[in-house]
Design an enzyme around this catalytic site. Structure first.
Site, mmCIF file in Angstrom:
data_model
loop_
_atom_site.group_PDB
_atom_site.id
_atom_site.type_symbol
_atom_site.label_atom_id
_atom_site.label_comp_id
_atom_site.label_asym_id
_atom_site.label_seq_id
_atom_site.Cartn_x
_atom_site.Cartn_y
_atom_site.Cartn_z
ATOM 1 C CE LYS A 37 -4.264 -1.771 0.474
ATOM 2 N NZ LYS A 37 -5.440 -1.408 -0.343
ATOM 3 C CB SER B 245 -9.339 0.976 10.292
ATOM 4 O OG SER B 245 -9.790 -0.302 9.944
#
Lengths: 368, 368
Positions: free
Chosen positions: A74, A102
């Site tokens: 990511k 989250s």
């Protein structure tokens, strides 16, 4: 930003100073295991050391994004998205950026924003685990709490955007994010070329030195769409892998039905893959000239693959990271395809380990 | 076979074709953590990402013998011992070799014997776990069962030796084994030199490019004695690490009392370190010109270090492997020494991760 191999090359140039060039590992024990017919039950009693495969079917190249910054691929997409925002001339350093993941995307955005001197807001459910909240704050982001439903989270995001002008950076359904994640494919292909210079190989395309196939997990589809875009002008076949539990194989089901599945509700152990595929991601993944197929595996198969990676490779991965390996080991449809197309030579398969953010307690819970 | 740096160089030449050159890894998160005063309790609540150390005290270089063949450094000593037996002219290919370890040494001996075409007998207690029995057999060794006490095991070994003429290869108290394990030190020093060519460094000996210190676990003492022998003509200080639980710090206690402790009875979680130091090993380790000190850590400290390596480095290690790191993080006496001797520059410390043979169930048991 168009989705082309050239865009991914450009993204790579932009993010290189900020990301790790993660290792591409091999493991002859896993090659041998995968080249021998297996069930999860067989595996438990296999004395690996003495195995000799009937004929080589798989040679694996593991792209270890669990060793990426923040422990997952990511970081690539987040850095690329923010660098493009800075180039775009909007006053992102005043306005800031916002997201409501989250998981790994939240930490990645926080790290990239801190590095590039951009304020970051991360909306997290109040019930998030303290370590995730602390981790996101440690990277300098402002954590804002919300309720747990997506409506509640989105309301908080809208409020914050109205107050601050912060720009939303989506976790996967975004061309810049997709191109960032696609650099995983570029890097693994370059490392594969360097490796096969030194070692004899199985590949059916020796003159081209490209991987025969690449398989990645599919959650929102940013990684898979990016990698498929990078390989779209090469002979390499790109595949996707999903958990089948409680319908988490939304992408596979969508391809079967011809329509994107828009929502999923699952508690698969592969917690990074609980989201439906995004719109832009679907456009790439549902294009058969880009993605050759998507396969699903059971929770038990994911756990068996994770055990092998931890115990045999001694590499820590999260459950989401190993769905591609689980497909290669256990999905009979995929294995028949490789047998047919790989022939006597077998396939050189690149497998992306997408992340390694787990805890010893979580490992304990999975296996006791 | 004398115990000198030259002997270890010779051993390295002999075993190189058979062993892995394991990676030497770095981890800036652990450097930062170690350079900040820590207790195990503090660690649980530390948001690592934002930490900036007051001044650099440690820079770690992790020699990952968990990635060695059979998952532990023991492969080095076993290959060296068997190659020397072959050179010795005794008819070892007819007589065979024998040992009574049930741990990493048994698997290492089995692998080396199979590779070098020597029959191997491994005496294991009947109560050994099936996976260990299967693993040893898979490497081609003949497993012979005995009772659990050392008397019972030794009786079976004597019987088998009488029948077959098999030559005993001890797990640590043997000069050839010690020289084989010492190649770990040679390799890490060479890799360190290559690494610091590319990266700015802390070391107080920039002109020499040698590690300031090296720390290894001490069980029987083969690894520590071998590594200390290799560094005995360099400025590098070699240290040992042990668990303190139930007197497992026999070597530290022996040094304190001036006499080798001959027996130990402990169930420390660092199960590779439950044995007392051997006689030859003691001769090296008790020589202050070779080993600068031995330090002990608690079970809780070992678990905290293991958690950090799994969760932060994403590397699978067994508990025995991390006692050196635990000393660097938590042993106040050792930390004061580094503060004093490392000065403003701090120390470049080589830490040997001795092995990675654990299971997901064992990890679960430790942390739940």
């Amino acid at each position: 930003m168009d989705l082309s191999p050239a865009s991914i090359q450009e993204a790579y140039t932009l993010i290189t100073p900020h990301i790790h060039r993660t290792p591409l590992l091999t493991c002859s024990t896993l090659d041998t295991l995968a080249s021998t017919p297996q069930s999860v039950a067989d595996l438990a009693n296999t004395p690996f050391a003495g195995l000799e495969p009937a004929h080589p079917r798989f040679r694996f190249f593991f792209k270890c994004e669990n060793y990426q910054r923040i422990g997952a691929f990511k970081a690539r997409g987040a850095f690329h998205a923010l660098i493009r925002l800075l180039q775009g001339g909007e006053d992102v350093r005043t306005r800031g950026v916002i997201t409501h993941s989250s998981g790994n995307h939240a930490q990645a955005l926080a790290l990239a924003a801190k590095t590039l001197d951009i304020p970051a807001y991360v909306v997290m459910p109040e019930i998030s685990t303290p370590s995730k909240i602390a981790g996101t704050r440690a990277h300098g982001a402002t954590v804002v709490f919300s309720g747990s439903t997506s409506e509640e989270r989105e309301a908080v995001v809208r409020d914050l955007q109205a107050q601050t002008g912060a720009i939303l950076v989506p976790p996967y359904d975004d061309a810049n994010v997709i191109c960032g994640q696609g650099t995983t494919g570029l890097e693994m292909q370059a490392q594969y070329e360097a490796l096969v210079e030194q070692t004899p190989r199985l590949s059916v395309h020796p003159e081209q030195k490209v991987l025969d196939a690449v398989i990645t997990p599919i959650g929102g589809g940013g990684l898979n769409a990016g990698v498929a875009t990078y390989f779209s002008d090469k002979t390499t076949k790109v595949f996707g892998a999903e958990p089948s539990f409680e319908g988490a194989d939304d992408c596979r089901r969508g391809l079967e039905g011809g329509v994107r599945v828009e929502s999923v509700k699952t508690l698969t152990i592969a917690d990074g893959l609980r989201t439906p595929v995004g719109i832009l991601n679907w456009a790439v993944i549902s294009d058969p000239s880009k993605v050759a197929g998507v396969y699903a595996v059971t929770e038990e198969q994911i756990k068996a693959a994770m055990r092998l990676v931890l115990e045999r490779m001694k590499v820590v991965v999260e459950p989401s990271a190993v769905v591609g390996l689980a497909v290669c080991l256990f999905n009979e449809e995929f294995r028949r395809l490789v047998e047919k197309e790989g022939g006597d030579q077998g396939w050189d398969v690149g497998i992306v380990f997408s992340g390694g953010n787990t805890t010893v307690e979580a490992i304990g819970k999975l296996f006791t």
